[in-house]
Write an enzyme that holds these catalytic residues in place. Structure first.
Site, PDB file in Angstrom:
ATOM      1  N   GLY A  56       0.842  -1.271   0.016  1.00  0.00           N
ATOM      2  CA  GLY A  56      -0.079  -0.057  -0.064  1.00  0.00           C
ATOM      3  C   GLY A  56       0.955   1.170  -0.025  1.00  0.00           C
ATOM      4  N   VAL A  57       0.180   2.365  -0.395  1.00  0.00           N
ATOM      5  CA  VAL A  57       1.090   3.472  -0.559  1.00  0.00           C
ATOM      6  C   VAL A  57       1.198   4.253   0.684  1.00  0.00           C
ATOM      7  CG1 VAL A  57      -1.214   5.041  -1.129  1.00  0.00           C
ATOM      8  CG2 VAL A  57       1.086   5.393  -2.073  1.00  0.00           C
ATOM      9  N   GLY A  58       1.853   5.158   0.939  1.00  0.00           N
ATOM     10  CA  GLY A  58       1.989   5.894   2.088  1.00  0.00           C
ATOM     11  C   GLY A  58       3.295   5.700   2.848  1.00  0.00           C
ATOM     12  N   ASN A  59       3.701   6.344   3.900  1.00  0.00           N
ATOM     13  CA  ASN A  59       5.104   6.395   4.920  1.00  0.00           C
ATOM     14  C   ASN A  59       5.359   5.122   5.369  1.00  0.00           C
ATOM     15  OD1 ASN A  59       5.246   9.086   4.205  1.00  0.00           O
ATOM     16  ND2 ASN A  59       3.810   9.653   5.942  1.00  0.00           N
ATOM     17  N   GLU A 115      -0.451  -1.843  -7.098  1.00  0.00           N
ATOM     18  CA  GLU A 115      -1.132  -0.824  -7.700  1.00  0.00           C
ATOM     19  C   GLU A 115      -0.540   0.305  -7.881  1.00  0.00           C
ATOM     20  OE1 GLU A 115      -4.943  -0.421  -5.710  1.00  0.00           O
ATOM     21  OE2 GLU A 115      -4.080   0.106  -4.033  1.00  0.00           O
ATOM     22  N   GLY A 152      -7.541  -0.488  -3.176  1.00  0.00           N
ATOM     23  CA  GLY A 152      -7.349  -1.892  -3.959  1.00  0.00           C
ATOM     24  C   GLY A 152      -7.157  -2.746  -2.706  1.00  0.00           C
ATOM     25  N   ASN A 204     -10.459   8.078   2.864  1.00  0.00           N
ATOM     26  CA  ASN A 204     -10.306   7.932   1.368  1.00  0.00           C
ATOM     27  C   ASN A 204     -10.926   6.940   0.681  1.00  0.00           C
ATOM     28  OD1 ASN A 204      -8.119   9.686   2.079  1.00  0.00           O
ATOM     29  ND2 ASN A 204      -6.525   8.172   2.308  1.00  0.00           N
TER      30      ASN A 204
END
Lengths: 504, 504
Positions: B259-262, B285, B379, B375
């Site tokens: 997953g995206v993010g820090n 993704e 996915g 948000n």
């Protein structure tokens, strides 16, 4: 030709099993589950307990089983760990009392979890067969379940050769076990009727410890007759699907998956008699009596399933005319009947039953009042998430009208709003596709909730105006708590719940 | 060679769009999202609103977009309906205020829902391109998203030709749109790097209304540096996976989705530096900066993605050496990057971030306090449900320690206990595989919860002894209500909550 495997009594077979071991049993629903050996193991456990010795085993099955397996072992308090789905009253009581640790999982995922080692080693496979070859070929009976995986993974194997199932069942099964990552290929099913594997499963013959012969009947209970309520649900589903065809949102009639039970029977019967619904195929996990009728009347062309969960007369009907049914019914392993890849590719119309639904489209399939396990998630998640169209059915009330099955918030979420498209009760249809939570709530209350509970549900919605999903956490379980306190969900008092900062 | 399509200003393009229409925009995260045309549409909406006229459109995108799309349109209150994922603060405010109806769905399912007609007709596709051919060939930019589906389904098409993205991106995309049931075949990806489609998407040229030229940069924000907390989470994940290899429960190192993010950045960095983790591939993704570093250091061999969600310097790095990166990065449509069939076949190691987790393994990915949309599910459901191993990461507290991210019951369930296998916080790992709810709760409290909240979580568990999942519905949201009442989850008073029949 005699077989090179020792012939054992159930007691001799059970004597091999030791406290602390894990057994993988064939069967998917009571269909195809062993009966003689588990009963003998239960007797052994009872004897051990009476002598003050511990005796508990881990039990992995395809899905639910019958009274001679889950029932007998639960009565003897002989199950330490159990996965996946179950539906036996004695076992349910053991699980909810904490006597048996239960791990509830998606049915399609269990066989690969066994292969990956996530559930530990399998000491024994106990498999019901209608025929066995000297080289370790096993012809299964009225289900496939996870028997091929248990047979391959278990250190040792016991066979229950059940003469009640004819050896001519050969050809009714399609055994295919996918390779594991990183070597997995496609599951090459492109039509419900595609045959991709072998009619027989194989076991390393050196691991077969013995064969127990029996002639015990499958322990599948019958089904209740339909009621005005289940008929209304069935008719709503059929009308909805006919309207989807009319609106060109169903390209042709896609294969149907239907959950087991009385509502499922009524839905299938309604599809069968609706004039705008064409002949169709099924790609499902369980065949129940209504499907046999629909095959005989040529309304269902083909049915792929994991199990023949039929009443004894319906099973007799199939067994007595295998020439007719063999090209029309195929039994597959649960990993294939429920495989996301195949479900999404074929584009199933998936119809399952909910315990309760909430205003925003979340579905509870497993828990009573958030705490007591009913049966388990079964295949509902496999089908719901990947279907072309996902429908949940549910009578709008339960317990003689004292429980609203439409609640502000489900007490356990098994299928989230992201996977649930259509909700149907005897009152009507809520089509949630493309709808925001506020819109969904209005549709569900007006079209699906029992009229007696609609004012209270509206009152819940009115508590707050803001937020994507207008929940008031302090009051979200007010219906449930009212029932737990009074035995009736009617008469929730919102006042004190609505007057605190947390509702703002 | 000049193109046979009218060259338009953004204002001329926007003038074609009418109130009430639905637009499908390219883009998946701010990468590859149009900027000039949506900003001009927002200006038009503002002008209309000032004249007292209505102007709102339906907006369908790949996932989140940037300030010039979701941000500008939301500020102008010009979005009637929005799906799927978003992450813009202005749009989030509109959704939670009820100004914009938001439908949150699994990203892999959106394109087929559009094709099936479940989301209504698409009036316009607005697509960012780095190159266009006279015959309607479109070379996309830094993402694929759902652009191929929008381009095929929309009645009319507007292209934003963005010179900031080099035309030499040709070959970085793999465009493949599956047929719809009953004609769907397999998705023939068997390795993360398999190329199955075309480098270019095509649009019926007669439907291209015009081209707007721009040179605006992708609006991807940067990432915060790692912290001791995110590093600890990353190290726990790496240690856990190294132990799985050691225990032979990972057959080889399988492709990673992150997953995206820090937290995601920290996890990938930790995998990259762990000595027992071999070189690996990604099937994900979103690519973020850390993956570019891992490709350069040869720790990541190949990355399949839907978008290059890179900071401007990292994107420049890729664009300035396409010869190096073209054989190492491939962008796919979200329907393929997130397809259950491929995810399950490849056997991904899936690592996503939770907003909160509960004692029994359910995960909330979308809602704050059950009500406010953050948000969306993105996915995470596509990957979590179908992965070989599904891991959720989460710092154990939020808001300066006032919120415990481990709660008795999640306030919104996006991923159920049936799909969540491992939970990791900075304090440690809870491996939930094969564990009953009681066992899971103990593991999660002891290994993952913030020590300050452990006594209160234990107290919740102790309220009842019976039931498969020992919930006390009246107290299940006590942590959340305490926070809503006082701004701090500390100091829950169980007394009055525990003394009613509904806790028994």
């Amino acid at each position: 030709m005699s077989l090179p495997f020792p012939k054992l009594t159930p007691q001799e077979a059970a004597a091999h099993v030791e406290h602390g071991q894990t057994i993988g049993f064939s069967g998917f629903t009571p269909a195809g589950a062993p009966k003689a050996i588990p009963t003998a193991i239960a007797d052994r456990a009872e004897a051990a307990h009476q002598s003050g010795e511990p005796f508990k085993i881990g039990v992995i099955t395809g899905a639910s089983t019958g009274p001679s397996l889950d029932g007998a072992l639960a009565k003897a308090n002989a199950i330490s760990f159990r996965t996946p789905y179950q539906s036996n009253a004695d076992l349910r009581a053991r699980i909810n009392a904490g006597d048996t640790r239960f791990f509830d999982m998606h049915l399609s995922m269990m066989p690969q979890a066994v292969r990956y080692g996530f559930l530990g080693p399998i000491d024994w496979a106990v498999i019901e067969a209608c025929d066995v070859t000297a080289g370790g070929g096993v012809v299964l009976t009225s289900s496939v379940g996870a028997a091929p995986t248990f047979g391959r993974q278990a250190k040792r194997v016991l066979i229950e050769l059940n003469r009640k199932h004819p050896a001519t069942l050969l050809g009714m099964h399609d055994i295919f076990e996918p390779a594991d990552p990183p070597h997995r290929g496609e599951i090459p099913i492109f039509h419900a009727s595609d045959r991709i594997g072998s009619p027989i499963m194989t076991v390393d013959p050196s691991r077969i410890v013995g064969i127990v012969e029996t002639d015990r009947e499958d322990e599948t209970g019958g089904y209740d007759p339909s009621t005005p309520e289940t008929d209304a649900i069935g008719n709503h589903v059929a009308e909805f699907l006919a309207a989807e065809i009319e609106a060109h949102r169903l390209p042709s009639f896609l294969p149907v998956q239907s959950g087991v039970g009385n509502v499922g029977n009524a839905v299938l019967a309604a599809l069968g008699r609706h004039p705008q619904i064409p002949q169709f195929e099924m790609y499902t996990e369980v065949l129940q009596d209504s499907v046999v009728d629909l095959i005989c009347s040529d309304r269902v062309k083909f049915a792929s399933t994991c199990a023949l969960t039929l009443s004894p007369p319906a099973l007799d009907k199939v067994y007595s005319d295998l020439k007719f049914f063999r090209p029309r019914i195929l039994m597959r392993p649960q990993e294939i009947s429920n495989h996301p890849e195949v479900i999404r590719r074929l584009g199933l119309i998936s119809i399952n039953t909910a315990i309760e639904v909430d205003l925003f489209g979340n579905v509870n399939s497993t828990h009573i009042m958030g705490r007591q396990m009913m049966n388990g998630i079964g295949g509902s998640g496999d089908f719901t998430r990947n279907a072309y169209l996902s429908i949940f059915t549910c009578p709008s009330s339960a317990k003689g009208g004292k429980i609203s099955t439409v609640v502000p918030l489900v007490s356990h979420a098994d299928h989230s709003e992201h996977s649930v498209q259509v909700i149907v009760t005897e009152h009507g249809i809520a089509d949630l596709r493309g709808r925001s939570p506020h819109e969904r709530a209005e549709l569900i209350i007006e079209n699906c909730a029992h009229p007696e509970f609609r004012p209270e549900l509206h009152a819940y919605l009115r508590m707050v105006k803001s937020g994507h999903t207008p929940h008031t956490l302090r009051a979200a379980f007010a219906f449930h708590c009212r029932y737990l306190d009074t035995g009736d969900m009617h008469g929730v008092e919102w006042g004190p719940l609505a007057s605190t900062p947390s509702t703002r």
